[in-house]
Write a protein that holds these residues in place. Structure first.
Motif, PDB file in Angstrom:
ATOM      1  N   MET A   1      17.657  10.999  48.612  1.00  0.00           N
ATOM      2  CA  MET A   1      18.402  12.086  49.219  1.00  0.00           C
ATOM      3  C   MET A   1      17.588  12.661  50.366  1.00  0.00           C
ATOM      4  SD  MET A   1      19.776  15.696  47.497  1.00  0.00           S
ATOM      5  CE  MET A   1      20.630  14.822  46.201  1.00  0.00           C
TER       6      MET A   1
ATOM      7  N   ARG B   1      23.280  13.029  59.366  1.00  0.00           N
ATOM      8  CA  ARG B   1      24.468  12.673  58.567  1.00  0.00           C
ATOM      9  C   ARG B   1      25.138  11.428  59.129  1.00  0.00           C
ATOM     10  NH1 ARG B   1      25.774  13.234  53.652  1.00  0.00           N
ATOM     11  NH2 ARG B   1      25.135  11.112  54.128  1.00  0.00           N
TER      12      ARG B   1
ATOM     13  N   PRO C   1      23.025  10.719  50.042  1.00  0.00           N
ATOM     14  CA  PRO C   1      23.248  12.160  49.881  1.00  0.00           C
ATOM     15  C   PRO C   1      22.293  12.976  50.743  1.00  0.00           C
ATOM     16  CG  PRO C   1      23.156  11.068  47.741  1.00  0.00           C
ATOM     17  CD  PRO C   1      22.716  10.057  48.754  1.00  0.00           C
TER      18      PRO C   1
ATOM     19  N   ASP D   1      21.012  17.157  51.189  1.00  0.00           N
ATOM     20  CA  ASP D   1      21.095  18.535  50.724  1.00  0.00           C
ATOM     21  C   ASP D   1      20.963  19.483  51.918  1.00  0.00           C
ATOM     22  OD1 ASP D   1      18.374  19.157  51.325  1.00  0.00           O
ATOM     23  OD2 ASP D   1      17.687  18.623  49.325  1.00  0.00           O
TER      24      ASP D   1
ATOM     25  N   THR E   1      27.594  17.949  53.599  1.00  0.00           N
ATOM     26  CA  THR E   1      26.504  18.246  52.666  1.00  0.00           C
ATOM     27  C   THR E   1      26.946  17.937  51.235  1.00  0.00           C
ATOM     28  OG1 THR E   1      25.729  19.990  54.130  1.00  0.00           O
ATOM     29  CG2 THR E   1      24.975  20.079  51.853  1.00  0.00           C
ATOM     30  N   ASN E   2      26.034  17.352  50.465  1.00  0.00           N
ATOM     31  CA  ASN E   2      26.319  17.031  49.065  1.00  0.00           C
ATOM     32  C   ASN E   2      25.808  18.073  48.091  1.00  0.00           C
ATOM     33  OD1 ASN E   2      25.498  14.223  50.597  1.00  0.00           O
ATOM     34  ND2 ASN E   2      27.351  14.022  49.353  1.00  0.00           N
ATOM     35  N   LEU E   3      24.734  18.756  48.468  1.00  0.00           N
ATOM     36  CA  LEU E   3      24.065  19.705  47.580  1.00  0.00           C
ATOM     37  C   LEU E   3      23.543  20.863  48.414  1.00  0.00           C
ATOM     38  CD1 LEU E   3      22.283  20.707  45.129  1.00  0.00           C
ATOM     39  CD2 LEU E   3      20.643  18.923  45.773  1.00  0.00           C
TER      40      LEU E   3
ATOM     41  N   MET F   1      30.686  20.708  46.430  1.00  0.00           N
ATOM     42  CA  MET F   1      29.276  20.340  46.522  1.00  0.00           C
ATOM     43  C   MET F   1      28.551  20.703  45.226  1.00  0.00           C
ATOM     44  SD  MET F   1      28.461  21.591  50.447  1.00  0.00           S
ATOM     45  CE  MET F   1      29.028  23.276  50.168  1.00  0.00           C
ATOM     46  N   LYS F   2      27.407  20.096  45.005  1.00  0.00           N
ATOM     47  CA  LYS F   2      26.520  20.495  43.925  1.00  0.00           C
ATOM     48  C   LYS F   2      25.810  21.783  44.325  1.00  0.00           C
ATOM     49  CE  LYS F   2      27.116  16.802  41.296  1.00  0.00           C
ATOM     50  NZ  LYS F   2      27.754  16.909  39.961  1.00  0.00           N
TER      51      LYS F   2
END
Length: 218
Positions: free
Chosen positions: A31, A56, A62, A64, A84-86, A109-110
């Motif tokens: 990540m 990106r 992934p 963050d 964004t993933n996290l 998202m996380k």
């Protein structure tokens, strides 16, 4: 226990960013860690939205967003739209951190909390049932190249002990050397933010470094 290796892109070579990301992709990093700083919450400026979008576009892995900014909740939709993933945010930067977690999840998202050196385990414990990731800062937030702050170890051990109960992924950020990875992965830390202590600015290429870290922690 899974070992996650996340390069801190504020330490990358921005003169050769496309090449850096290509090599990191090929090395098998897990990540990309993106430090976003506003010069107010911490006394430094971090990666820009343009930097974020560039990276990106260069990777399917992934990414963050570590929001070291005031009022992070108002930027959740913005980072969701960047891909964004996290999202990590600092609970003390929000008046209602539990709502911020809900908004991050609602945006797909996380949600993670970044626990600064001066933030106690007890002050964020009530958030732990609802978050996906915890990132314990092992240096004072804002600048690369600082020494590891050993006084955070009792707090880190509290998060390690609570991890099984709450089910979050536990990471550390700051002065993460290969020796620290070996020591703390065995102790229960999953995710390691890699900066100048272990990854960037070394004589070895990224593929060799990442491969060697994984072998050291089999």
């Amino acid at each position: 226990m899974t070992l996650l290796l996340s390069p801190s892109m504020m330490c990358a070579d921005f003169k050769n960013l496309a090449s850096d990301v290509k090599q990191l992709n090929e090395a098998g990093v897990d990540m990309y860690h993106m430090d976003i700083m506003d010069g107010q919450y911490v006394p430094n400026f971090g990666l820009s939205p343009e930097d974020y979008q560039t990276i990106r576009d260069l990777t399917d892995k992934p990414m963050d967003a570590h929001l070291m900014i005031k009022n992070p909740r108002q930027y959740i939709k913005f980072f969701a739209e960047l891909g964004t993933n996290l999202v990590y945010f600092c609970p003390d930067a929000e008046q209602q951190p539990a709502r911020t977690i809900d908004d991050i999840h609602a945006a797909g998202m996380k949600a993670g909390i970044a626990v600064n050196t001066g933030t106690s385990f007890e002050s964020v414990k009530e958030l732990l049932p609802n978050i996906d990731y915890v990132l314990v800062m092992t240096v004072h937030p804002g600048f690369a190249g600082q020494p590891f702050q050993d006084f955070v170890m009792p707090k880190l051990n509290q998060f390690i002990a609570a991890k099984k109960q709450y089910g979050y992924v536990l990471g550390i950020d700051g002065a993460v050397s290969r020796e620290k990875i070996m020591e703390l992965h065995k102790a229960g830390v999953d995710n390691f933010i890699l900066g100048t202590s272990a990854l960037f600015g070394k004589d070895e290429d990224y593929m060799t470094i990442i491969s060697d870290i994984r072998k050291e922690n089999d």
